[in-house]
Structure formats: structure tokens, C-alpha cells
Scaffold this motif. Structure first.
Motif, PDB file in Angstrom:
ATOM      1  N   LEU A  38      33.435   3.216  61.919  1.00 30.03           N
ATOM      2  CA  LEU A  38      32.404   3.774  62.788  1.00 30.03           C
ATOM      3  C   LEU A  38      31.138   4.119  62.008  1.00 30.03           C
ATOM      4  N   PHE A  39      31.300   4.690  60.824  1.00 33.42           N
ATOM      5  CA  PHE A  39      30.137   5.022  60.001  1.00 33.42           C
ATOM      6  C   PHE A  39      29.344   3.762  59.672  1.00 33.42           C
ATOM      7  N   LEU A  40      30.034   2.720  59.238  1.00 35.32           N
ATOM      8  CA  LEU A  40      29.364   1.479  58.859  1.00 35.32           C
ATOM      9  C   LEU A  40      28.724   0.796  60.055  1.00 35.32           C
ATOM     10  N   TRP A  87      25.489   5.977  65.194  1.00 40.26           N
ATOM     11  CA  TRP A  87      26.602   6.932  65.149  1.00 40.26           C
ATOM     12  C   TRP A  87      26.573   7.655  63.797  1.00 40.26           C
ATOM     13  N   GLY A  88      26.754   8.962  63.837  1.00 46.26           N
ATOM     14  CA  GLY A  88      26.747   9.752  62.616  1.00 46.26           C
ATOM     15  C   GLY A  88      25.367  10.129  62.131  1.00 46.26           C
ATOM     16  N   SER A  89      24.320   9.721  62.858  1.00 42.60           N
ATOM     17  CA  SER A  89      22.948  10.068  62.479  1.00 42.60           C
ATOM     18  C   SER A  89      22.426  11.166  63.398  1.00 42.60           C
ATOM     19  N   ARG A  96      37.849  -0.509  56.527  1.00 40.93           N
ATOM     20  CA  ARG A  96      37.046   0.242  55.572  1.00 40.93           C
ATOM     21  C   ARG A  96      36.292  -0.729  54.672  1.00 40.93           C
ATOM     22  N   SER A  97      35.154  -0.241  54.145  1.00 41.60           N
ATOM     23  CA  SER A  97      34.384  -1.062  53.221  1.00 41.60           C
ATOM     24  C   SER A  97      33.561  -0.162  52.310  1.00 41.60           C
ATOM     25  N   ASP A 137      27.741  -3.915  60.697  1.00 41.00           N
ATOM     26  CA  ASP A 137      28.477  -4.937  61.437  1.00 41.00           C
ATOM     27  C   ASP A 137      27.864  -5.033  62.821  1.00 41.00           C
ATOM     28  N   ASP A 138      28.394  -5.941  63.642  1.00 42.77           N
ATOM     29  CA  ASP A 138      27.863  -6.135  64.992  1.00 42.77           C
ATOM     30  C   ASP A 138      28.718  -5.452  66.051  1.00 42.77           C
TER      31      ASP A 138
END
Length: 532
Positions: A488-490, A79-81, A437-438, A496-497
Motif C-alpha cells: 500500500l505504501f509503494l 495513500w499514507g500522504s 514488499r519491495s 505500481d499501477d
């Protein structure tokens, strides 16, 4: 065991604000998941069906036991790529003939199932989960091989996939390949290195090089069937262990293989009857603060995911910014570490280290509920030993031997991400809530820190500081960090899984715990040197 109480008021303004904010994030998640389910789009899905073939999720559904759940993992990878959401691969954990299995299916509607860099990362993550939790691995194969334009990011690291398959076999973790279509070039080694192979008649094509490349390389003229067809591999090369008449027959044969594995779990069985939580999981939509600067009580989460809402809290009056204690989840014992007020102080760090040691002495898996801004900073805290106490906690997390499950339920910043078992510390599973968020720190803090450094540098050079330029830079940095720290970005980066609906937290963790107990659950024999 003590039962948790709840102070949640579903009619309060704060609850409704939190709920509305969470629903907005869930709508964004639903949109991303829909994009993943769409595969290569209507045109390619229609063409695939016109050939009488099933879609990857349909193949998985037929493979699973009737009404068995499927825990899909990394569903929004990429996602985002520039690559399609889902990374042309569907993977997760499901029950086949009563056995928890890792199932990985390539999606041939996305560029013929070609392996792109995100597909490689995703398949490697799924393979690692299978290895760590001792799960049989079933590959549902239909892929044209590597995405050639991005081969520089695939070829060298991609070899690990073949290494992992052979190591799985050596470790007595069964590997099964079901080939529904093309499995070419490197993809041919998936069935080639699996313990069991099933090929579909007149559909499966397995060869290192297709007819055009063979002709270019050797001058030989041949056809798909003679070179790598299912019939040939079943009768001549011996690559096919089973020749299936069609896709459904292939899935039937795969289930038969699993049935004959004589597979035995090495972990504990759950309690026969697990009491449901006493509070409605729907409440979880409004429990987490929409404004991450406002703390909330993680016990409200525990009251809605633990069996019977029962929780035996450990050191409740000490280090109160971190909640620790014992409970059960879907019949499995669990130890919990949950951030209560964001910041980790020395007391919380020491409390966590002791609790983690205790969990290891009793072979109890640990659940980390992240909502932290990191370890406390400042002169008095540095003098009080926050570095050595934070290191104490991180040492315990890093060397703990029991399985760790992590859920980011709010924020995960700075070294607090490490102490609360972020991705770098290899939790068996890591999930995020949609609003999570992270980052190394919050967007405003990071931008402000850079501005302070720039001001000091200008002063050291004897130059005047450009306030207007600094404002533009600060806003740009804040926007960038804000964009790159969302769930979503991460998740798209496979940090994450999966991003999960808060209401599904108990179910997701229950399935993860079941997978964890497919293998042995043992505590560490020792830890590193604790700096006291």
C-alpha cells in the motif's frame, strides 16, 4: 501443450495460514479503496449531487459500453500522504464503442478537483500508459486548477501534461475532453489542446482567469458565462465542438466521437475462445507464503491464470530458481519469467537473457512474476561472475522491445527488482499482490548492515561501541523499512499501477494485454553489448 499439475491442499495448515494472512491484507486494501471511493466525504458529495451532477465513477460507468469492465489504475495514489487517497482523480482503461480507451476523471468533491502533486503524478502516469499502448484518451474534466498551496511541486512539472496532449495529437492518438464544470487556469488548456471538446450547457466554465482575477488584472467586470460559459465557447470562441444539454448528453456525444474515430488496433487479436484455467482462482489466496522466507512454486500461480493451465516450460532443468516458458492468457500469447526460490544465480541470469531474446524474435509479450531477494552474493559467486551475468539479464530486460507486464507476488528486493522488470525498467503495467514488499533489502538485513558499518567505524576510531543505542537505532530502522516496503505504501507513491486481489490476476492481466495490443507488438532489433 503440457498441462500444469497442482499440489495445493486447501485443507492444509500452511494453506489456511497463508489464506488468513492474505485476507487480512485484502481487508486493509478494501479500506484504502473505500477511502478513495468516498472522495471528499459525505458533505461534499451531497453538495455535488444537489447541483444535479454525477460523481466521477458514475460518469465513467455511463461512458463505458454496457457490462464492459473498467481496469482502474493507481486507485490508492497518495495513500499514507497528507493528500486524500486516490489523489482527486479516477483513471483507468475501459471499452467505449468497442475501443479500449484511457479514461481520466477529476473528482470535484475533493477540493473542487484541484490538482495536487499526487494528482499530477497520477495523471502523468495514466497519460504515459495511454501513449505506450496507443490508447485514445478521454478526459472528464471538472477542476478548479492547481492546488495553490502546493504550486511549487505542480507548476513546472505540470507543463508536461500539455506537451503530452499535443504530442498525442501529432501521433494520431485521439484526445477528447468533456467539461462538466470548471476548467480554469492551466486546466483550461486540457480542452484547449484536445482534438475534440464537449461542454455542458450552463455547467461548463472554461477560462484562463475567473472574473475576480480578471477584475484585479485588468479592471474589467464580467461574469462566468460571458467569460467562459459553454454557450459562449460554442457560439463565439469556437472552443466547444459540441454543446451538450446535460451530463448524460455530454457522455452520449463522447461515445459518438469515439464511434467516428475509425479506430483500428495494430496488435494481434486474441483467440476467439480462450480455455479457462483448470484450477480454481480462489486457491490463489493460500498459494503465496505468508512468511516470505518460505519459497513457493510459481507454477501454482500459472496453473490458475494461464489458458487451460497449459505451460510449455523452457530449460526446466537449468537455472531452476527461475521458471521460464510459454503460454497464453485470455487468448494472447505470453512468455513468463517467475522466481521460484527467491535468489537469482548466474544460471538463472543467463537463462533469462536467452529467453528474453527469444521472446523478442517472436514478438511475444513478457510477464514477470516477482518474488526475489536479489542476486546471490558471496566470494564464490563473485568469482563465478554473478555481476556480469546479472548485468546480462538486466541488459536483456532494459533493451527488450516487446511489452512487459510485471506482478509482484511476494518480494522484490535489491537488483533483483531491476532484473525482474521493476518500475525503473518501464513495464507497460506493474501490479502488486496485497502482501508484496519491495526495498533495497529486507528490514532486518538493512538494519543489520548499518549496524555492522557502525561497529567498524567505531573500531576504526578506537571508540567503544554503544550496544544499547545500537539496539534502539536498529529497531527504529527495521520499523521504518518495514513500513515503507509494504504494497500500500509503494502504491501510494505510484511505484505500481495498483494493488490487486490475487483472484483478479488473470482478469487484470487479460485487460492489460488487450490494451497492449491496441498498438503494435514488436521485438527489439538489437541489444547492448553482452558481457560474456
Amino acid at each position: 501443450m503440457p498441462v500444469l499439475s497442482s499440489a495445493v491442499d486447501p485443507a492444509s495448515a500452511s494453506y489456511l495460514d497463508n489464506r488468513n494472512a492474505m485476507l487480512k491484507r485484502l481487508a486493509e486494501l478494501d479500506s484504502a479503496l473505500a477511502a478513495a471511493r468516498d472522495g471528499g466525504g459525505e458533505r461534499y458529495v451531497r453538495r455535488h449531487r444537489s447541483r444535479g451532477k454525477l460523481l466521477p465513477r458514475e460518469r465513467i460507468e455511463l461512458l463505458l459500453d454496457r457490462d464492459a469492465p473498467f481496469l482502474e489504475l493507481c486507485p490508492v495514489a497518495a495513500w499514507g500522504s497528507d493528500y486524500p487517497v486516490g489523489a482527486s482523480t479516477v483513471g483507468g482503461i475501459g471499452t467505449v464503442e468497442g475501443v479500449d480507451c484511457m479514461i481520466v476523471a477529476t473528482d470535484p468533491t475533493v477540493r473542487g478537483g484541484a490538482v495536487n502533486p499526487y494528482a499530477l503524478k497520477k495523471s502523468q502516469r495514466l497519460g504515459r500508459i495511454a501513449a505506450e499502448n496507443r490508447l485514445p484518451l478521454i478526459n472528464l474534466v471538472e477542476s478548479g486548477g492547481a492546488d495553490l498551496p502546493s504550486q511549487s511541486e505542480i507548476f513546472i512539472p505540470g507543463g508536461a501534461v500539455f506537451r503530452d496532449l499535443t504530442q498525442a495529437s501529432a501521433d494520431r492518438r485521439p484526445t477528447i475532453a468533456v467539461v462538466f464544470g470548471n476548467a480554469t487556469a492551466g486546466g483550461a488548456y486540457i480542452p484547449g489542446m484536445s482534438d475534440y471538446t464537449i461542454l455542458v450547457r450552463e455547467q461548463a466554465k472554461v477560462f484562463l482567469a475567473g472574473p475576480p482575477l480578471v477584475q484585479m488584472a485588468t479592471g474589467e467586470r464580467t461574469d462566468d458565462e460571458s467569460l467562459g460559459g459553454a454557450q459562449m465557447h460554442a457560439t463565439r470562441s469556437g472552443l466547444a465542438d459540441f454543446l451538450a444539454e446535460d451530463e448524460r448528453d455530454a457522455i452520449r456525444l463522447a461515445r459518438l466521437v469515439v464511434r467516428r474515430l475509425n479506430w483500428r488496433r495494430r496488435g494481434n487479436q486474441p483467440r476467439p475462445v480462450a480455455a479457462p484455467p483448470r484450477y480454481d482462482q480462489e486457491d490463489l489466496l493460500g498459494v503465496a507464503s505468508a512468511d516470505q522466507r518460505i519459497p513457493y512454486d510459481p507454477r501454482e500461480i500459472l496453473a490458475r491464470i494461464l489458458d487451460g493451465s497449459e505451460f510449455d516450460e523452457f530449460k526446466p532443468l537449468y537455472g531452476t530458481a527461475l521458471v521460464t516458458g510459454w503460454g497464453e492468457l485470455c487468448g494472447y500469447p505470453i512468455g513468463v519469467l517467475a522466481n521460484a526460490r527467491g535468489v537469482l544465480f548466474s544460471e538463472e541470469s543467463q537463462k533469462a537473457a536467452q529467453f528474453i531474446q527469444l521472446a523478442n524474435t517472436s514478438d511475444t509479450p513478457l510477464l514477470f512474476l516477482q518474488n526475489t531477494t536479489g542476486y546471490m552474493v558471496g566470494e564464490s559467486y563473485e568469482q563465478g561472475g554473478i555481476i556480469k551475468h546479472g548485468a546480462l539479464m538486466i541488459n536483456a530486460v532494459a533493451n527488450s522491445g516487446v511489452p512487459h507486464l510485471t506482478v509482484n507476488v511476494g518480494a522484490s528486493y535489491g537488483a533483483g527488482n531491476y532484473g525482474m522488470c521493476g518500475r525503473a525498467f518501464d513495464p507497460r503495467f506493474l501490479f502488486s499482490w496485497p502482501h508484496a514488499r519491495s526495498a533495497v533489502m529486507g528490514a532486518a538485513q538493512l538494519a543489520g548492515t548499518l549496524e555492522i558499518v557502525a561497529r567498524q567505524a567505531a573500531a576504526a576510531r578506537g571508540q567503544e561501541f554503544d550496544e544499547d543505542a545500537a539496539t534502539v537505532i536498529r529497531l527504529g530502522v527495521e520499523q521504518q523499512i518495514d513500513r515503507e516496503s509494504v504494497a500500500l505504501f509503494l502504491s501510494g507513491k505510484l511505484y505500481d499501477d495498483g494493488v490487486i486481489d490475487p483472484r483478479d490476476t488473470r482478469t487484470v492481466l487479460g485487460l492489460a494485454l488487450s490494451a497492449v495490443h491496441s498498438g503494435p507488438v514488436r521485438g527489439a532489433a538489437g541489444f547492448g553489448v553482452f558481457r560474456m
